[in-house]
Design an enzyme around this catalytic site. Structure first.
Site, PDB file in Angstrom:
ATOM      1  N   ARG A 108      51.174   3.074 -33.680  1.00 38.84           N
ATOM      2  CA  ARG A 108      49.761   3.459 -33.564  1.00 38.84           C
ATOM      3  C   ARG A 108      49.136   3.632 -34.949  1.00 38.84           C
ATOM      4  O   ARG A 108      47.978   3.306 -35.170  1.00 38.84           O
ATOM      5  CB  ARG A 108      49.624   4.746 -32.739  1.00 38.84           C
ATOM      6  CG  ARG A 108      49.775   4.495 -31.234  1.00 38.84           C
ATOM      7  CD  ARG A 108      50.227   5.717 -30.464  1.00 38.84           C
ATOM      8  NE  ARG A 108      49.356   6.860 -30.597  1.00 38.84           N
ATOM      9  CZ  ARG A 108      49.690   8.100 -30.280  1.00 38.84           C
ATOM     10  NH1 ARG A 108      50.898   8.366 -29.792  1.00 38.84           N
ATOM     11  NH2 ARG A 108      48.844   9.085 -30.424  1.00 38.84           N
TER      12      ARG A 108
ATOM     13  N   LYS B 271      41.522  14.906 -34.149  1.00 42.54           N
ATOM     14  CA  LYS B 271      40.229  14.550 -33.554  1.00 42.54           C
ATOM     15  C   LYS B 271      39.978  15.336 -32.269  1.00 42.54           C
ATOM     16  O   LYS B 271      38.924  15.921 -32.084  1.00 42.54           O
ATOM     17  CB  LYS B 271      40.196  13.039 -33.236  1.00 42.54           C
ATOM     18  CG  LYS B 271      40.461  12.144 -34.440  1.00 42.54           C
ATOM     19  CD  LYS B 271      40.396  10.672 -34.087  1.00 42.54           C
ATOM     20  CE  LYS B 271      41.488  10.185 -33.139  1.00 42.54           C
ATOM     21  NZ  LYS B 271      42.854  10.192 -33.710  1.00 42.54           N
TER      22      LYS B 271
ATOM     23  N   ARG C 181      52.597  13.578 -23.748  1.00 43.09           N
ATOM     24  CA  ARG C 181      52.105  12.210 -23.569  1.00 43.09           C
ATOM     25  C   ARG C 181      53.243  11.215 -23.728  1.00 43.09           C
ATOM     26  O   ARG C 181      54.044  11.337 -24.654  1.00 43.09           O
ATOM     27  CB  ARG C 181      51.008  11.912 -24.606  1.00 43.09           C
ATOM     28  CG  ARG C 181      49.662  12.438 -24.161  1.00 43.09           C
ATOM     29  CD  ARG C 181      48.604  12.372 -25.220  1.00 43.09           C
ATOM     30  NE  ARG C 181      48.536  11.131 -25.990  1.00 43.09           N
ATOM     31  CZ  ARG C 181      47.608  10.893 -26.917  1.00 43.09           C
ATOM     32  NH1 ARG C 181      46.670  11.799 -27.165  1.00 43.09           N
ATOM     33  NH2 ARG C 181      47.609   9.772 -27.586  1.00 43.09           N
TER      34      ARG C 181
ATOM     35  N   ARG D 276      37.224   1.784 -32.521  1.00 43.59           N
ATOM     36  CA  ARG D 276      38.530   1.586 -33.135  1.00 43.59           C
ATOM     37  C   ARG D 276      38.702   0.191 -33.701  1.00 43.59           C
ATOM     38  O   ARG D 276      39.761  -0.122 -34.241  1.00 43.59           O
ATOM     39  CB  ARG D 276      39.592   1.760 -32.050  1.00 43.59           C
ATOM     40  CG  ARG D 276      40.380   3.032 -32.158  1.00 43.59           C
ATOM     41  CD  ARG D 276      41.213   3.078 -30.889  1.00 43.59           C
ATOM     42  NE  ARG D 276      42.424   3.791 -31.068  1.00 43.59           N
ATOM     43  CZ  ARG D 276      42.599   5.065 -30.701  1.00 43.59           C
ATOM     44  NH1 ARG D 276      41.636   5.743 -30.156  1.00 43.59           N
ATOM     45  NH2 ARG D 276      43.763   5.645 -30.882  1.00 43.59           N
TER      46      ARG D 276
ATOM     47  N   ARG E 259      53.502  17.969 -30.099  1.00 41.74           N
ATOM     48  CA  ARG E 259      52.309  18.255 -29.282  1.00 41.74           C
ATOM     49  C   ARG E 259      52.646  18.317 -27.791  1.00 41.74           C
ATOM     50  O   ARG E 259      53.447  17.546 -27.293  1.00 41.74           O
ATOM     51  CB  ARG E 259      51.285  17.139 -29.504  1.00 41.74           C
ATOM     52  CG  ARG E 259      50.149  17.161 -28.508  1.00 41.74           C
ATOM     53  CD  ARG E 259      49.056  16.226 -28.884  1.00 41.74           C
ATOM     54  NE  ARG E 259      49.460  14.829 -28.935  1.00 41.74           N
ATOM     55  CZ  ARG E 259      48.649  13.853 -29.336  1.00 41.74           C
ATOM     56  NH1 ARG E 259      47.428  14.126 -29.738  1.00 41.74           N
ATOM     57  NH2 ARG E 259      49.072  12.619 -29.352  1.00 41.74           N
TER      58      ARG E 259
HETATM   59  P1  AP5 Z   1      45.185  16.183 -31.894  1.00 40.97           P
HETATM   60  O1  AP5 Z   1      43.904  16.942 -32.051  1.00 40.97           O
HETATM   61  O2  AP5 Z   1      45.699  16.010 -30.516  1.00 40.97           O
HETATM   62  O3  AP5 Z   1      45.080  14.789 -32.678  1.00 40.97           O
HETATM   63  P2  AP5 Z   1      44.256  13.456 -32.359  1.00 40.97           P
HETATM   64  O4  AP5 Z   1      43.633  13.010 -33.639  1.00 40.97           O
HETATM   65  O5  AP5 Z   1      43.355  13.661 -31.184  1.00 40.97           O
HETATM   66  O6  AP5 Z   1      45.470  12.493 -32.054  1.00 40.97           O
HETATM   67  P3  AP5 Z   1      45.703  11.446 -30.893  1.00 40.97           P
HETATM   68  O7  AP5 Z   1      47.183  11.210 -30.813  1.00 40.97           O
HETATM   69  O8  AP5 Z   1      45.014  11.882 -29.632  1.00 40.97           O
HETATM   70  O9  AP5 Z   1      45.000  10.192 -31.469  1.00 40.97           O
HETATM   71  P4  AP5 Z   1      45.122   8.763 -31.022  1.00 40.97           P
HETATM   72  O10 AP5 Z   1      43.932   8.180 -31.672  1.00 40.97           O
HETATM   73  O11 AP5 Z   1      46.407   8.103 -31.321  1.00 40.97           O
HETATM   74  O12 AP5 Z   1      45.133   8.851 -29.414  1.00 40.97           O
HETATM   75  P5  AP5 Z   1      44.049   8.505 -28.308  1.00 40.97           P
HETATM   76  O13 AP5 Z   1      44.254   9.406 -27.169  1.00 40.97           O
HETATM   77  O14 AP5 Z   1      42.708   8.385 -28.913  1.00 40.97           O
HETATM   78  O15 AP5 Z   1      46.286  16.908 -32.798  1.00 40.97           O
HETATM   79  C1  AP5 Z   1      47.656  16.506 -32.749  1.00 40.97           C
HETATM   80  C2  AP5 Z   1      48.584  17.739 -32.760  1.00 40.97           C
HETATM   81  O16 AP5 Z   1      48.483  18.388 -34.025  1.00 40.97           O
HETATM   82  C3  AP5 Z   1      48.217  18.797 -31.708  1.00 40.97           C
HETATM   83  O17 AP5 Z   1      49.405  19.340 -31.186  1.00 40.97           O
HETATM   84  C4  AP5 Z   1      47.428  19.852 -32.498  1.00 40.97           C
HETATM   85  O18 AP5 Z   1      47.622  21.161 -31.958  1.00 40.97           O
HETATM   86  C5  AP5 Z   1      48.007  19.729 -33.904  1.00 40.97           C
HETATM   87  N1  AP5 Z   1      46.987  19.905 -34.938  1.00 40.97           N
HETATM   88  C6  AP5 Z   1      45.697  19.460 -34.925  1.00 40.97           C
HETATM   89  N2  AP5 Z   1      45.065  19.796 -36.073  1.00 40.97           N
HETATM   90  C7  AP5 Z   1      45.992  20.448 -36.839  1.00 40.97           C
HETATM   91  C8  AP5 Z   1      45.938  21.050 -38.146  1.00 40.97           C
HETATM   92  N3  AP5 Z   1      44.834  21.037 -38.899  1.00 40.97           N
HETATM   93  N4  AP5 Z   1      47.093  21.637 -38.600  1.00 40.97           N
HETATM   94  C9  AP5 Z   1      48.218  21.645 -37.858  1.00 40.97           C
HETATM   95  N5  AP5 Z   1      48.310  21.110 -36.607  1.00 40.97           N
HETATM   96  C10 AP5 Z   1      47.217  20.508 -36.110  1.00 40.97           C
HETATM   97  O19 AP5 Z   1      44.501   7.022 -27.891  1.00 40.97           O
HETATM   98  C11 AP5 Z   1      45.723   6.814 -27.195  1.00 40.97           C
HETATM   99  C12 AP5 Z   1      45.861   5.327 -26.827  1.00 40.97           C
HETATM  100  O20 AP5 Z   1      44.777   4.946 -25.944  1.00 40.97           O
HETATM  101  C13 AP5 Z   1      45.747   4.334 -27.999  1.00 40.97           C
HETATM  102  O21 AP5 Z   1      47.000   4.164 -28.641  1.00 40.97           O
HETATM  103  C14 AP5 Z   1      45.262   3.064 -27.270  1.00 40.97           C
HETATM  104  O22 AP5 Z   1      46.304   2.433 -26.585  1.00 40.97           O
HETATM  105  C15 AP5 Z   1      44.302   3.628 -26.231  1.00 40.97           C
HETATM  106  N6  AP5 Z   1      42.915   3.750 -26.746  1.00 40.97           N
HETATM  107  C16 AP5 Z   1      42.195   4.913 -26.925  1.00 40.97           C
HETATM  108  N7  AP5 Z   1      40.956   4.669 -27.393  1.00 40.97           N
HETATM  109  C17 AP5 Z   1      40.879   3.306 -27.533  1.00 40.97           C
HETATM  110  C18 AP5 Z   1      39.856   2.444 -28.006  1.00 40.97           C
HETATM  111  N8  AP5 Z   1      38.674   2.918 -28.450  1.00 40.97           N
HETATM  112  N9  AP5 Z   1      40.118   1.102 -28.017  1.00 40.97           N
HETATM  113  C19 AP5 Z   1      41.283   0.613 -27.578  1.00 40.97           C
HETATM  114  N10 AP5 Z   1      42.311   1.375 -27.118  1.00 40.97           N
HETATM  115  C20 AP5 Z   1      42.107   2.716 -27.097  1.00 40.97           C
HETATM  116 MG    MG Z   2      43.270  12.845 -29.229  1.00 45.48          MG
END
Ligand code: AP5
Ligand code: MG
Length: 214
Positions: free
Chosen positions: A172, A13, A161, A88, A127
């Site tokens: 997660r 994402k 992270r 979410r 990552r």
């Molecule tokens: P990346 O693009 O970083 O993936 P992502 O989908 O953004 O993954 P996240 O870990 O950020 O998602 P998340 O939803 O768990 O975390 P968030 O920060 O939202 O890609 C990952 C890796 O793969 C990178 O190294 C990239 O280079 C590689 N990659 C990407 N695409 C690729 C491909 N096609 N092929 C190969 N490699 C690839 O949330 C974190 C925490 O915050 C949550 O756990 C929760 O506690 C809190 N939180 C956030 N939002 C909310 C909400 N709305 N409500 C409640 N709590 C929330």
């Molecule tokens: Mg992300």
């Protein structure tokens, strides 16, 4: 145009949102990034958010929806929003509808990145990002052009992270399955869901998303 990028942790994402910002001048609204800013502060809220994020559970709906509301209030109607990691839960999906209506905006697409969960653990544990400018990298899939030097700003400092351990990632993913995936059928009924194969190379995924938005 306002869109949601939906998918489990590591689906790509953030990676794809960055490209949409670069190529189409849209604005990324990542609640994860906003909460990572909040947790830097030495406040009661900052400490509470840190504990929840490190456990891989979800922060309260009202906190994240208030963050989104505040960001949209500052955005002109001509700039498209990319919701990354939000909504979410079913409650957040309802709150988003209310917030968009309040700001006179409309949801155009929900793009689901379909991925194989086993591959996600490898993606997430490999990552890292630039400690200076935040540019994202991966040990195998996206290395800097010069080893140890950020492509974007030249910094040699990188960070990971705290919630990117295998154990937390698995939690997660389970939270995604139980809390987030159930919001999809509601969007399907509205006919705005498109699916993209998130297992392709990063450029292929970008291409598939561009075709949906064209
Ligand atoms: P990346 O693009 O970083 O993936 P992502 O989908 O953004 O993954 P996240 O870990 O950020 O998602 P998340 O939803 O768990 O975390 P968030 O920060 O939202 O890609 C990952 C890796 O793969 C990178 O190294 C990239 O280079 C590689 N990659 C990407 N695409 C690729 C491909 N096609 N092929 C190969 N490699 C690839 O949330 C974190 C925490 O915050 C949550 O756990 C929760 O506690 C809190 N939180 C956030 N939002 C909310 C909400 N709305 N409500 C409640 N709590 C929330
Ligand atoms: Mg992300």
């Amino acid at each position: 145009m306002d869109i949601i990028l939906l998918g489990p942790p590591g689906a790509g994402k953030g990676t794809q949102a960055h490209r949409l910002v670069e190529h189409h001048g849209m604005m990324q609204l990542s609640t994860g990034d906003m909460l990572r800013e909040t947790r830097k502060a030495d406040t009661e809220l900052g400490r509470k958010v840190s504990d929840i994020m490190d456990s891989g559970s979800l922060v309260s709906d009202d906190i994240v929806s208030a963050m989104i509301d505040a960001k949209l209030a500052d955005m002109g109607p001509e700039v498209g929003a990319i919701f990354d990691g939000y909504p979410r839960t079913a409650a957040q999906a309802e709150q988003l509808d209310e917030i968009l209506a309040k700001h006179g905006r409309n949801l155009d697409h929900v793009i689901e990145l379909e991925v194989d969960e086993d591959a996600l653990v490898e993606r997430i544990t490999g990552r890292y990002s630039c400690a200076n400018c935040g540019a994202g990298y991966h040990e195998v899939f996206k290395r800097p052009e010069v080893d140890g030097v950020c492509d974007e700003c030249g910094s040699t400092e990188f960070k990971r992270r705290p919630d990117d351990t295998e154990e937390t990632v698995r939690h997660r993913m389970q939270v995604y399955r139980s809390e987030t995936a159930p919001i999809l059928p509601g969007y399907e009924k509205r006919g705005i869901v498109s699916r993209v194969d998130g297992m392709g190379a990063i450029d292929e995924v970008t291409h598939a998303i561009d075709s949906i938005l064209a």
